[in-house]
Design an enzyme around this catalytic site. Structure first.
Site, mmCIF file in Angstrom:
data_model
loop_
_atom_site.group_PDB
_atom_site.id
_atom_site.type_symbol
_atom_site.label_atom_id
_atom_site.label_comp_id
_atom_site.label_asym_id
_atom_site.label_seq_id
_atom_site.Cartn_x
_atom_site.Cartn_y
_atom_site.Cartn_z
ATOM 1 N NE ARG A 10 0.587 -4.975 3.782
ATOM 2 C CZ ARG A 10 -0.555 -4.520 4.284
ATOM 3 N NH1 ARG A 10 -1.585 -5.316 4.415
ATOM 4 N NH2 ARG A 10 -0.659 -3.280 4.660
ATOM 5 C CD GLU B 34 -5.566 -8.677 3.070
ATOM 6 O OE1 GLU B 34 -5.721 -7.662 3.744
ATOM 7 O OE2 GLU B 34 -4.596 -8.822 2.325
ATOM 8 C CG HIS C 138 -2.043 -0.976 1.125
ATOM 9 N ND1 HIS C 138 -3.041 -0.895 0.185
ATOM 10 C CD2 HIS C 138 -2.314 -2.081 1.849
ATOM 11 C CE1 HIS C 138 -3.881 -1.894 0.341
ATOM 12 N NE2 HIS C 138 -3.465 -2.637 1.337
ATOM 13 C CG ASP D 161 -8.249 -5.444 2.001
ATOM 14 O OD1 ASP D 161 -8.889 -4.595 1.356
ATOM 15 O OD2 ASP D 161 -7.005 -5.497 1.997
ATOM 16 C CG ASP E 272 17.405 -13.464 -3.436
ATOM 17 O OD1 ASP E 272 17.343 -14.382 -2.594
ATOM 18 O OD2 ASP E 272 17.319 -13.658 -4.665
HETATM 19 C C1 3PY Z 1 -6.225 -4.729 5.920
HETATM 20 O O1 3PY Z 1 -6.803 -4.383 6.952
HETATM 21 O O2 3PY Z 1 -6.795 -5.140 4.907
HETATM 22 C C2 3PY Z 1 -4.787 -4.651 5.891
HETATM 23 O O3 3PY Z 1 -4.199 -5.121 4.956
HETATM 24 C C3 3PY Z 1 -4.111 -3.930 7.019
HETATM 25 O O4 3PY Z 1 -3.316 -4.616 7.796
HETATM 26 MG MG MG Z 2 -5.411 -5.628 3.273
#
Ligand code: 3PY
Ligand code: MG
Length: 266
Positions: A75, A153, A50, A179, A89
């Site tokens: 992430r 999510e 993000h 999400d 890497d």
């Molecule tokens: C979400 O809440 O979807 C995230 O990815 C945040 O951690």
């Molecule tokens: Mg998310």
């Protein structure tokens, strides 16, 4: 292998499901990562999904954390094998892979992070093996120490949670509350009963499979932390560097304004 290195300690904490407290890095700033590491977080999750953080940012943050007591997880922006490989890497200790909905996606994420025969990660001389100087040592231990967390999510991910948790090599799952709330039709209502119910289902599956359950707490308060730990979440992300900066800045300004309001030197 140094048994006290942060990635080994984090791996162990995930395995025995003891609390491991981390924070997102969303400023892309190596300095922020250093400050968070000084504060004592056991892991930091550099957010490449993000933010504008890219592979160079991952390398810079890995350098900033080198020799500190904080593990670096990235992430990645998606379950992309090349992005996972490059993140490891250049020095990440593990990856948090967003939007895992199926066991096939989880298997692919694990395979991207592990050398053959367990996976399909490619070998090379790079930063993580000290530019080849520690090649054999790293190649020998990496499959056992590299961390792979799947983000759950979506409703689809919740419905497949048992199969996802059964994927060998997965260290745990992490709920993306925003999400997840969107997927259940209540966007942003991360404490809505339907979202809490999905969280409980994930927790129960983690208990059954003895895998670490992770969650992201936003604008954290002590009651929320206590509740998460009591429920059985162990891989806990508190806020994000951007939230902590916002919070700290507002608190200090509020205090200055209130002092000015009460003072005689207005
Ligand atoms: C979400 O809440 O979807 C995230 O990815 C945040 O951690
Ligand atoms: Mg998310």
């Amino acid at each position: 292998m140094n048994m006290q290195s942060p990635e080994i300690l984090l791996k162990k904490a995930l395995e025995i499901r003891s609390p491991a407290i981390g924070c997102w890095i969303q400023t892309n700033a190596p300095s922020a990562a250093e400050i968070m590491a000084n504060a004592g977080f056991s892991w930091l999750g550099l957010d490449c999904e993000h933010t504008s953080a890219d592979i160079k940012t991952v390398e810079e943050v890995a350098r900033a954390l080198h020799g500190r007591n904080t593990a670096l997880l990235v992430r990645v922006s998606s379950a992309d094998a090349l992005e996972i490989r490059r993140s490891l890497d250049v020095g990440a200790h593990g990856v948090i892979v967003p939007l895992i909905d199926t066991p096939e996606q989880a298997r692919a994420a694990v395979a991207a992070a592990k050398y053959p025969p367990e996976g399909c990660r490619g070998f090379c001389f790079a930063r993580m093996n000290n530019w080849g100087v520690d090649f054999e040592n790293y190649a020998h231990r990496a499959n056992a120490t590299t961390i792979v967390i799947a983000m759950i999510e979506s409703r689809k991910g919740v419905e497949a949670i048992d199969e996802i948790l059964a994927v060998p090599g997965l260290d745990g799952v992490f709920i993306g509350p925003y999400d997840l709330s969107g997927s259940y039709g209540v966007p942003g209502q991360t404490r809505h009963p339907i979202v809490n119910g999905a969280g409980d289902r994930i927790l129960a599956a983690c208990e059954k499979h003895q895998k670490a359950a992770g969650c992201h707490l936003v604008r954290t308060d002590p009651a929320q932390i206590q509740q998460a730990l009591e429920k059985g979440f162990t891989f806990v992300c508190l806020d994000a560097d951007i939230i902590l900066i916002d919070r700290g800045a507002r608190e200090v300004l509020k205090s200055a304004r209130s002092t000015i309001a009460k003072s005689t030197f207005k």
